[in-house]
Design an enzyme around this catalytic site. Structure first.
Site, mmCIF file in Angstrom:
data_model
loop_
_atom_site.group_PDB
_atom_site.id
_atom_site.type_symbol
_atom_site.label_atom_id
_atom_site.label_comp_id
_atom_site.label_asym_id
_atom_site.label_seq_id
_atom_site.Cartn_x
_atom_site.Cartn_y
_atom_site.Cartn_z
ATOM 1 N N LYS A 13 2.329 -3.337 7.284
ATOM 2 C CA LYS A 13 2.618 -3.511 5.864
ATOM 3 C C LYS A 13 4.041 -3.083 5.539
ATOM 4 C CE LYS A 13 0.452 -4.765 2.922
ATOM 5 N NZ LYS A 13 0.321 -6.141 2.362
ATOM 6 N N THR A 44 0.822 -1.210 0.000
ATOM 7 C CA THR A 44 0.000 0.000 0.000
ATOM 8 C C THR A 44 0.854 1.259 0.000
ATOM 9 O OG1 THR A 44 -1.580 1.268 1.342
ATOM 10 C CG2 THR A 44 -0.097 -0.188 2.522
ATOM 11 N N ASP A 45 0.290 2.371 -0.474
ATOM 12 C CA ASP A 45 0.993 3.652 -0.400
ATOM 13 C C ASP A 45 1.034 4.195 1.025
ATOM 14 O OD1 ASP A 45 -1.693 4.339 -0.156
ATOM 15 O OD2 ASP A 45 -1.678 5.836 -1.758
ATOM 16 N N GLU A 46 0.242 3.615 1.919
ATOM 17 C CA GLU A 46 0.196 4.128 3.290
ATOM 18 C C GLU A 46 1.506 3.934 4.044
ATOM 19 O OE1 GLU A 46 -3.441 3.521 5.536
ATOM 20 O OE2 GLU A 46 -4.466 2.891 3.709
#
Length: 350
Positions: free
Chosen positions: A163, A130-132
């Site tokens: 992640k 994820t970009d998070e």
């Protein structure tokens, strides 16, 4: 190819499974069938001779070894993960166990299998993230820029931290053991089969039920929205043509604030299933913000565009219309999920 897809009964994983089978790939769907999984998501391919299902947990090393030996995949596409930020605030342990330790066990099972096969150069371990993991950006008008593959990691929630940890493990297994890996980090997905705990399905279903449409804070948090079918296409492209050891950011090129997105959804619903009076936007309600709520995510997808020739096929307006139409036409699917844990109530305030 024969693909081992983890989390293939989930939202993004099922889109990958459906598209992979349609492209002629054999698919082994490995899923633990936790609260957000639904085998109805892959019903369209369940009878295909190219499809097989294995109910297993990625934390179960013995099950993983058995599945690798039985199916002999050419590549792993690792999507299985706990992914809801609000749930990670209430129960971070599950996220660490699944996203970090589960990825560790999957990496070790894949490495053992790959080694036993003579370490074929064609094997791939594709880790989907994820970009998070990159943290929070300043507003574009303030020079906030976009995430690139070189952006330093700065996770700010238990979910994104777990992640980030899994991303680091995958890179380490490549550098230390030579495991052929590729990584992708995506922006916010939306589309058909989205479990009704995330913003877009919550807004659609609450609107239809006459309930408040909850907007965190002032609704000015910005996300880059990626239609799930476009994402699945990109993932299959990366697993086949991505450079070993390289990461690719996959974005929708569709930045919108949460409040603008919700108003767009309300306008679509007004047109497709109008209320007796007023607009669905009248149901918008601002609620207490999420703890540590990131202000903005935005992805620069230049690398995947220039190296692999991929771009999203739909604008966010087109994708939202497709999504609303799907939910209106598939009430039986989402009705069956209403009683599942956490659906219909605010999480992440504990």
């Amino acid at each position: 190819m024969k693909l081992l897809v983890t989390g293939g009964a989930g939202f993004i994983g099922s889109a990958v499974v459906r598209r992979a089978v349609a492209q002629g790939h054999a698919v082994v769907n490995l899923d633990a069938l936790t609260y957000a999984a639904c085998l109805d998501n892959v019903a369209a391919v369940a009878d295909s001779p190219l499809y097989a299902f294995e109910e297993a947990d990625i934390r179960d090393r013995a099950a993983l070894d058995r599945i690798f030996a039985a199916h002999a995949p050419d590549a792993v596409m690792h999507l299985a993960a706990e992914s809801h930020v609000d749930r990670s605030i209430d129960g971070p342990g599950t996220f660490v166990e699944t996203n970090v330790m589960g990825t560790f066990h999957l990496l070790e099972a894949a490495r053992a299998y790959w080694t036993a096969q003579g370490r074929p150069e064609s094997f791939r371990f594709h880790h989907i993230s994820t970009d998070e993991v990159f943290g929070s950006l300043a507003p574009a008008e303030a020079g906030g820029g976009q995430f690139t593959e070189e952006t330093p990691y700065d996770p700010r929630s238990p979910y994104s931290a777990s992640k980030a940890g899994s991303d680091h493990l995958v890179r380490a297994w490549h550098e230390t053991y030579g495991l052929p890996v590729v990584l992708t980090n995506c922006s916010n997905n939306y589309g058909p089969y989205h479990f009704p705990e995330k913003l877009i399905p919550v807004v659609i279903l609450n609107a239809l039920a006459g309930k408040p449409l909850p907007i965190y804070g002032t609704g000015e948090n910005v996300r880059d929205w990626l239609y799930v079918e476009d994402h699945a296409e990109a993932l299959l492209l990366v697993v086949q043509k991505g450079e070993v050891g390289r990461s690719y950011n996959i974005g929708g090129e569709n930045e919108r604030s949460n409040i603008a997105l919700v108003r767009a959804l309300c306008a679509i619903l007004d047109a497709k299933r109008p209320k007796a009076e007023g607009s669905y936007a009248d149901q918008i309600t601002f609620v207490a913000d999420r703890p540590g709520h990131d202000a903005r995510y935005a992805i620069d997808p230049a690398r995947i565009r220039e190296e692999l020739g991929w771009r999203p096929s739909v604008t966010v307006e087109e994708g939202l219309e497709k999504t609303v139409e799907w939910y209106l036409a598939n009430e039986a699917w989402w009705r069956a999920l209403q009683a599942r844990d956490g659906v219909g109530r605010r999480l992440g305030t504990g």
